[in-house]
Design a protein around this motif. Structure first.
Motif: not given
Length: 496
Positions: A241-245, A255-267
């Protein structure tokens, strides 16, 4: 001029001619005659009746292009848009119909229905009133106009309950309103806030998801969805969903800082799971600590990281750390079946078989269909029974996690001490018995299949167990001294 250049010029000329002819056909279609427009309308009507909505829509597009002042073309196209669930596209067409023919009650009625579903109650009421002024017996307009006043009162009351934090009362009224106005974005947004206040994130997600379809470029909704999924412990959906944003606004400040954090966490979460599955336990432990560094506050991710630590410390033989982290999880979630089974495995490694039995029994009580729990209980019970008999690990004085090199080292050390040819004491019978046990331990623990059988609670050298389990009987009467028996053996052991 070369032959190749001439050919290219000829091809280019042909392309230009084709383009001009195509443009001419297109312009001719746009300025179609009344007969052609009527033909498109008839074809659209037939296709609409047959349920071929996309084909019908293309004919109505052509009819509108052919005669922009034909109100019927707009009205029928609006009908198809509504059938396709595209109310936002239908509304401008209905506006155009009423502009061209203000007394067309069918268009007024349709627009009133769309406005009512969108929650635009004032304008919907105006349309239904106009319909009734032309046709006082119109049953649909009468029913709809009767709904509007009490609906307005209910929505106002729902707002009041929301502001005084009586969320359930607000939800009840909003739910009734949304049944009549399912396309009203504001009602769904308020109800989602009520659900979030109650901690019902799943229902909140449903309402916010609807608003992303009802309003284009809804970056705040996608951000809210991502944050909700994140707080629910669903990092993957949070990332989606943050990618859709970011598709809508690549430079969005939130959206961008949250995207960086959640992407790192998922990995990191996926990497920890892969390392656990691949039995790379020390690397799994390191990755779990990275997860705790990335997200040290959200409880669900902390628990996931600790779950990895509990399991991987247990399997790596880090007894103290495993007990500490597994107990920490179980203090917060006493029925966390994964942590219960991981602690049970730690008890097995630590040879506390009775406690392992208790934990696995508790896991079975939590989920009687859990195969791992049932198999673990059976294994723990066998090991408990086995511990009361001959324990090959204790005989050699090694841990259950010992490698083959450690096993051989312990065996040679003890064999030197108890080999009857080298034993200096008077009790030769004791020396022979000790040496038999040492040799038996070495045979079992250096053979992967036999060791696995022993670790599962069965003694591969126990004749009684082999007969009960249908195993091979050649293990019966194991004697490292050969057929000579106890007295007068001539077995020779070679020391390095």
């Amino acid at each position: 001029m070369s032959v190749i250049t001439i050919r290219r010029l000829i091809c280019l000329t042909k392309s230009i001619v084709v383009l001009i002819l195509s443009l001419g056909v297109f312009l001719e279609g746009v300025d179609g005659s009344p007969a052609e427009v009527q033909q498109h309308l008839e074809m659209g009507k037939k296709l609409l009746a047959a349920g071929q909505l996309a084909d019908a829509l293309s004919h109505y597009h052509a009819a509108v292009d052919g005669d922009p002042n034909n109100y019927m073309s707009y009205f029928r196209r609006a009908t198809v848009f509504l059938a396709l669930g595209k109310s936002k596209s239908a509304l401008p067409d209905l506006d155009k119909v009423i502009q061209l023919k203000p007394d067309f009650t069918a268009a007024r009625s349709q627009r009133g229905n769309v406005l009512l579903k969108q929650g635009n109650l004032v304008k919907a009421k105006e349309d239904f009133a106009m319909v009734l002024s032309k046709d006082p017996t119109n049953e649909e307009a009468n029913l709809n106009i009767q709904k509007i006043h009490p609906l307005q009162a209910s929505i106002e009351e729902a707002h009041h309950f929301f502001h005084v934090r009586e969320f359930q009362a607000a939800i009840d009224l909003l739910t009734q309103a949304i049944e009549v106005c399912p396309w009203d974005i504001e009602l769904r947004e308020i109800r989602s806030e009520c659900y979030m206040a109650q901690g019902d994130y799943f229902k909140a997600v449903g309402d916010i998801r609807s608003t992303t379809k009802l309003r284009s470029d809804n970056t705040p909704a996608f951000l809210k969805l991502s944050l909700l999924y994140y707080d629910m412990g669903d990092a993957e959906n949070s990332l989606i969903n943050i990618r859709e944003c970011l598709k809508l606004d690549p430079d969005h400040k939130e959206c961008y800082p949250h995207y960086k954090k959640v992407k790192k966490l998922v990995k990191q979460l996926q990497s920890a799971q892969d390392l656990r599955n691949e039995k790379q336990y020390e690397d799994c432990i390191a990755k779990a600590h990275q997860i705790l560094t990335t997200e040290p506050t959200v409880t669900l991710y902390i628990m996931k990281a600790k779950s990895f630590l509990c399991h991987c410390h247990s399997r790596a033989g880090n007894i103290k750390d495993a007990f500490a982290i597994c107990n920490e999880i179980l203090d917060l979630e006493p029925e966390n079946i994964e942590a219960v089974m991981d602690r049970a495995e730690t008890y097995l490694v630590n040879e506390q078989f009775d406690k392992a039995v208790n934990d696995y029994q508790f896991a079975v009580n939590i989920d009687g269909d859990n195969r791992q729990a049932k198999e673990g209980l059976d294994k723990a019970q066998k090991l408990l029974k086995q511990s009361q008999k001959r324990d090959y690990y204790k005989i050699l004085g090694i841990k259950r996690t010992a490698r083959k090199k450690e096993i051989m080292k312990a065996y040679k050390k003890l064999a030197k001490k108890w080999h009857p040819d080298r034993y200096k004491g008077d009790d030769k019978a004791k020396a022979e018995k000790m040496f038999v046990d040492i040799a038996a331990a070495k045979e079992v623990l250096t053979d992967p299949d036999k060791r696995q059988q022993f670790d599962n609670g069965e003694d591969p050298l126990d004749p009684e167990q082999q007969q009960q389990g249908g195993g091979h009987h050649w293990h019966q009467g194991f004697n490292p001294f050969g057929s000579g028996g106890g007295g007068g053996f001539n077995f020779k052991f070679h020391f390095n």
